[in-house]
Design an enzyme around this catalytic site. Structure first.
Site, short mmCIF file in Angstrom:
data_model
loop_
_atom_site.label_atom_id
_atom_site.label_comp_id
_atom_site.label_asym_id
_atom_site.label_seq_id
_atom_site.Cartn_x
_atom_site.Cartn_y
_atom_site.Cartn_z
N TYR A 35 0.44 5.66 12.87
CA TYR A 35 -0.98 5.99 12.75
C TYR A 35 -1.74 5.41 13.95
O TYR A 35 -1.14 4.82 14.86
CB TYR A 35 -1.51 5.53 11.40
N CYS A 62 0.41 5.54 -0.34
CA CYS A 62 -0.49 6.68 -0.43
C CYS A 62 -0.25 7.44 -1.73
O CYS A 62 0.89 7.66 -2.13
CB CYS A 62 -0.29 7.59 0.76
N PRO A 114 0.83 -1.21 0.00
CA PRO A 114 0.00 0.00 0.00
C PRO A 114 0.86 1.25 0.00
O PRO A 114 1.80 1.37 0.79
CB PRO A 114 -0.81 -0.12 1.31
N ALA A 127 -3.53 3.45 2.12
CA ALA A 127 -4.27 3.59 3.37
C ALA A 127 -5.62 4.26 3.09
O ALA A 127 -5.68 5.40 2.64
CB ALA A 127 -3.46 4.42 4.36
#
Length: 355
Positions: free
Chosen positions: A183, A25, A23, A58
């Site tokens: 996070y 961003c 993943p 995300a």
């Protein structure tokens, strides 16, 4: 036979090979976190390129869980409709579409990397007040978060479960929980960022509680046949922070909660950390967790060469390799790797005409 190009079955889903797109961003979503043509091309091209598992960036479970106002989301039916053509295209190429469900915590409401400004986005520019385990911002120029109370924590768990249900409606065949990189879930795990003295803080068991509650809620939401992965920061790379020994304990608890594979990344809770960056620098973290917790793991971090990836899988260091920047540079890396390793993967018929 190439280990990298052997299938991997996770519950009711079989990945055609052991190569996953990590993943990453993109900061390119439309209004209200809707994916766009950018995501269809960005994700779809890597599926055409031969990666067996395609994991989205995300994707926030609530609006205030976005890192930036340009992040994707999955908190409404409008998101389901926007993701459907993307997942359908990925699946049509023979790859497995997966979504990384995320909440940015105190790293939310920040400018995207190429903006003219850094730090927190004010309300007047589309920002919002983030939340976290406490009220200290990640950096001085980030926005000050509101500390989650128990009702707020329960709402976060419910939001992850709701997004997981919508993910299936959107055509995703697997989900990954984002509990890494400073996070929200990682903020609760790390003693560097969690200074609570209630049932969600204190000792390691208290700090793991939210992540385990999310894992159990997501497993219940998707049923028994859908794979659930989780990305963790296996170490903070800071004295007094989260350690790989903590991650081994967490991984065992996550497996009991229904998680099928631990994607072992690292760092993100501290602005300054001594990280030994180099080729495959995070692979030993995946290996340690796999060996000591007895769970499937994914390795990530400067995996560049096909022979390197092959050795990771063939040598039992991890069960899956996740490529990020290398797939940005070369969407067809899996095909070139197959040729270099003299593998005979089962590509869809249209690939045979082009390669």
């Amino acid at each position: 036979m190439s280990a990298l190009f052997t299938p991997l079955t996770l519950r009711g889903v079989t990945l055609p090979n052991r190569i996953a797109m990590a993943p990453m961003c993109q900061y390119s979503a439309g209004p209200d976190g809707l994916p766009t043509d950018w995501h269809r091309i960005h994700l779809g091209s890597r599926a055409v390129g031969g990666a067996g598992l395609i994991i989205t960036e995300a994707t926030a479970v609530v609006p205030e869980g976005r890192i930036s106002p340009q992040d994707t989301g999955l908190w409404s039916d409008a998101h389901v409709d926007a993701w459907r053509p993307i997942t359908a295209f990925i699946a049509a190429q023979g790859a497995v579409p997966a979504v990384q469900l995320a909440h940015a915590g105190f790293k939310a409401s920040t400018y995207r990397p190429w903006a003219d400004h850094r730090g927190g986005v004010p309300d007047a520019e589309g920002g919002w007040t983030p939340v976290g385990p406490g009220t200290e911002p990640f950096l001085p120029d980030y926005r000050q978060p509101t500390a989650l109370d128990e009702a707020g924590i329960a709402a976060v768990v419910e939001a992850f479960a709701g997004a997981a249900t919508r993910a299936l409606d959107a055509g995703f065949a697997a989900v990954e929980i984002h509990a890494a990189h400073g996070y929200l879930l990682h903020e609760f795990l790390s003693p560097l960022t969690n200074h609570r003295q209630d049932g969600y803080g204190g000792d390691r068991a208290g700090r793991m509680r939210l992540t385990l509650e999310v894992a159990r809620a997501v497993r219940a939401a998707v049923g028994e046949s859908v794979p659930v992965l989780i990305r963790i920061s296996a170490t903070d790379w800071v004295d007094g922070g989260w350690t790989v020994e903590d991650s081994v304990v967490l991984a065992g608890e996550l497996a009991a909660a229904g998680v099928d594979l631990v994607d072992a990344s690292s760092g993100g809770a501290a602005a300054r950390a001594s990280v030994p960056v180099g080729p495959g620098y995070q692979v030993p973290l995946a290996t340690r967790i796999r060996r000591d917790a007895g769970v499937l793991t994914g390795a990530v971090g400067l995996i560049v060469e096909p022979e390197q990836a092959e050795q990771i899988v063939a040598g039992g260091e991890a069960d899956l390799v996740l490529l990020g920047r290398e797939l940005l540079r070369d969407p067809y890396w899996p095909r070139r790797a197959a040729a270099k390793l003299s593998a005979e993967p089962h590509w869809p018929d249209q690939y045979l005409r082009a390669f």
